[in-house]
Design a protein around this motif. Structure first.
Motif, PDB file in Angstrom:
ATOM      1  N   ILE A 162       0.983  -1.578   0.288  1.00  0.00           N
ATOM      2  CA  ILE A 162       0.138  -0.352   0.044  1.00  0.00           C
ATOM      3  C   ILE A 162       0.732   1.545  -0.016  1.00  0.00           C
ATOM      4  O   ILE A 162       0.461   2.060  -0.914  1.00  0.00           O
ATOM      5  N   GLU A 163       1.405   1.450   0.970  1.00  0.00           N
ATOM      6  CA  GLU A 163       3.044   2.633   0.938  1.00  0.00           C
ATOM      7  C   GLU A 163       3.353   3.112  -0.556  1.00  0.00           C
ATOM      8  O   GLU A 163       3.790   3.833  -0.772  1.00  0.00           O
ATOM      9  N   PHE A 164       3.872   1.255  -1.175  1.00  0.00           N
ATOM     10  CA  PHE A 164       4.587   1.673  -3.166  1.00  0.00           C
ATOM     11  C   PHE A 164       3.540   2.082  -2.999  1.00  0.00           C
ATOM     12  O   PHE A 164       4.280   3.121  -4.133  1.00  0.00           O
ATOM     13  N   ALA A 165       2.411   1.412  -3.469  1.00  0.00           N
ATOM     14  CA  ALA A 165       1.400   1.797  -4.705  1.00  0.00           C
ATOM     15  C   ALA A 165       1.132   3.598  -4.191  1.00  0.00           C
ATOM     16  O   ALA A 165       0.931   4.378  -4.920  1.00  0.00           O
ATOM     17  N   ASP A 166       0.964   4.111  -3.015  1.00  0.00           N
ATOM     18  CA  ASP A 166       0.464   5.076  -2.583  1.00  0.00           C
ATOM     19  C   ASP A 166       1.687   6.217  -3.218  1.00  0.00           C
ATOM     20  O   ASP A 166       1.458   7.437  -3.475  1.00  0.00           O
ATOM     21  N   SER A 167       3.055   5.683  -2.681  1.00  0.00           N
ATOM     22  CA  SER A 167       4.847   7.056  -3.033  1.00  0.00           C
ATOM     23  C   SER A 167       4.550   6.545  -4.801  1.00  0.00           C
ATOM     24  O   SER A 167       5.658   7.664  -5.214  1.00  0.00           O
ATOM     25  N   ASN A 168       4.071   6.385  -5.072  1.00  0.00           N
ATOM     26  CA  ASN A 168       3.599   5.964  -6.616  1.00  0.00           C
ATOM     27  C   ASN A 168       2.908   6.211  -7.685  1.00  0.00           C
ATOM     28  O   ASN A 168       3.065   5.679  -8.892  1.00  0.00           O
ATOM     29  N   GLU A 169       2.283   6.946  -6.812  1.00  0.00           N
ATOM     30  CA  GLU A 169       1.211   6.659  -7.212  1.00  0.00           C
ATOM     31  C   GLU A 169       0.382   5.972  -8.135  1.00  0.00           C
ATOM     32  O   GLU A 169      -0.005   6.411  -9.708  1.00  0.00           O
ATOM     33  N   LEU A 170       0.321   4.544  -8.013  1.00  0.00           N
ATOM     34  CA  LEU A 170      -1.206   3.447  -8.378  1.00  0.00           C
ATOM     35  C   LEU A 170      -1.770   3.483  -8.060  1.00  0.00           C
ATOM     36  O   LEU A 170      -2.144   3.715  -7.115  1.00  0.00           O
TER      37      LEU A 170
END
Length: 76
Positions: free
Chosen positions: A68-76
């Motif tokens: 979730i953190e990865f998706a949020d930080s990469n605007e996915l």
């Protein structure tokens, strides 16, 4: 009941439909050799598992939060 044990079998399996007939499956499995539970993340097509990753259940929540953190930080 232990926090890492699943009573409901349906809750211990989830699949995500991807393109081209592929599915990403997440299931709680038990090792026959060591009689320990693990989370299996697999890529399947036509009922055949093509790639697998086994994860200790105590790290499942951390993996979810990291995704979730990865998706949020990469605007996915």
């Amino acid at each position: 009941m232990d926090e890492d044990t699943f009573e409901d079998v349906e809750a211990a399996y989830h699949e995500i439909k991807m393109g081209g007939g592929w599915y990403l499956t997440i299931s709680l499995e038990t090792s026959e050799k060591y009689e320990k539970e693990y989370v299996e993340i697999a890529k399947e097509r036509g009922g055949q598992k093509r790639g697998r990753f086994n994860l200790n259940p105590k790290y499942a929540r951390q993996l979810g939060e990291a995704l979730i953190e990865f998706a949020d930080s990469n605007e996915l």
